[in-house]
Design an enzyme around this catalytic site. Structure first.
Site, PDB file in Angstrom:
ATOM      1  N   ASN A   1       0.844  -1.185   0.000  1.00 43.81           N
ATOM      2  CA  ASN A   1       0.000   0.000   0.000  1.00 43.81           C
ATOM      3  C   ASN A   1       0.886   1.244   0.000  1.00 43.81           C
ATOM      4  OD1 ASN A   1       0.628  -0.796   2.749  1.00 43.81           O
ATOM      5  ND2 ASN A   1      -0.937   0.610   3.504  1.00 43.81           N
TER       6      ASN A   1
ATOM      7  N   GLU B   1      -3.019  -4.707  -3.121  1.00 44.97           N
ATOM      8  CA  GLU B   1      -3.558  -5.617  -4.125  1.00 44.97           C
ATOM      9  C   GLU B   1      -3.586  -4.971  -5.503  1.00 44.97           C
ATOM     10  OE1 GLU B   1      -4.762  -4.732  -1.126  1.00 44.97           O
ATOM     11  OE2 GLU B   1      -6.388  -6.061  -0.543  1.00 44.97           O
TER      12      GLU B   1
ATOM     13  N   CYS C   1     -10.351  -4.709   0.400  1.00 45.14           N
ATOM     14  CA  CYS C   1     -11.448  -3.743   0.401  1.00 45.14           C
ATOM     15  C   CYS C   1     -12.326  -3.972  -0.830  1.00 45.14           C
ATOM     16  CB  CYS C   1     -10.914  -2.314   0.436  1.00 45.14           C
ATOM     17  SG  CYS C   1     -10.171  -1.749  -1.120  1.00 45.14           S
TER      18      CYS C   1
ATOM     19  N   CYS D   1     -10.693  -3.160  -4.234  1.00 40.03           N
ATOM     20  CA  CYS D   1      -9.726  -4.176  -4.670  1.00 40.03           C
ATOM     21  C   CYS D   1     -10.436  -5.438  -5.143  1.00 40.03           C
ATOM     22  CB  CYS D   1      -8.737  -4.504  -3.557  1.00 40.03           C
ATOM     23  SG  CYS D   1      -7.544  -3.185  -3.294  1.00 40.03           S
TER      24      CYS D   1
END
Length: 134
Positions: A48, A61, A90, A93
């Site tokens: 991230n 991701e 999430c 994603c």
């Protein structure tokens, strides 16, 4: 030539844990790493990357998937995700990955307890994904 890819779950998880170490998460302090296996047996990693304008943050991701797509790969075989406490991708994603592999196997490792691994799949996490009519 049709090649069958064997998923080395432990190697994929190790790659996700290593990617997590490169996370740029100064605001949330919530580091995430991802490792995406392609149908050609290659592993693309991502972490991230946060931004002070939170909407510009990108998840691990999607970073891994974008790197794979930029390298010409669009067929994904498995995803490993590493984060504190475990947790699932999430919604953004999930939908992003479903574009390429709606039934993608996912291995989620608790980075604080690496022996704690949850196995699931994208179709379980995202039933009824958005699709354009054909």
């Amino acid at each position: 030539m049709n090649m069958t890819i064997v998923i080395d779950r432990n190697a994929l998880i190790a790659a996700a844990l290593a990617a997590r170490e490169r996370s740029y998460s100064p605001y949330s302090k919530f580091a995430v790493g991802a490792a995406l296996l392609t149908s050609k047996g290659e592993v693309f990693t991502g972490c991230n990357v946060e931004n002070c304008s939170y909407g510009l943050t990108i998840c691990a991701e999607r970073t891994a998937a974008c790197t794979a797509v930029a390298a010409g790969r669009r067929e994904f075989t498995a995803l490993a995700l590493a984060l504190s406490g475990g947790g699932t991708p999430c919604g953004a994603c999930r939908q992003f990955l479903a574009e390429f592999s709606p039934n993608l196997p996912i291995y989620i490792v608790d980075a604080d307890a690496p022996g704690k691994i949850m196995e699931t799949s994208l179709d379980v996490l995202l039933p009824g994904r958005f699709e354009l009519p054909t």
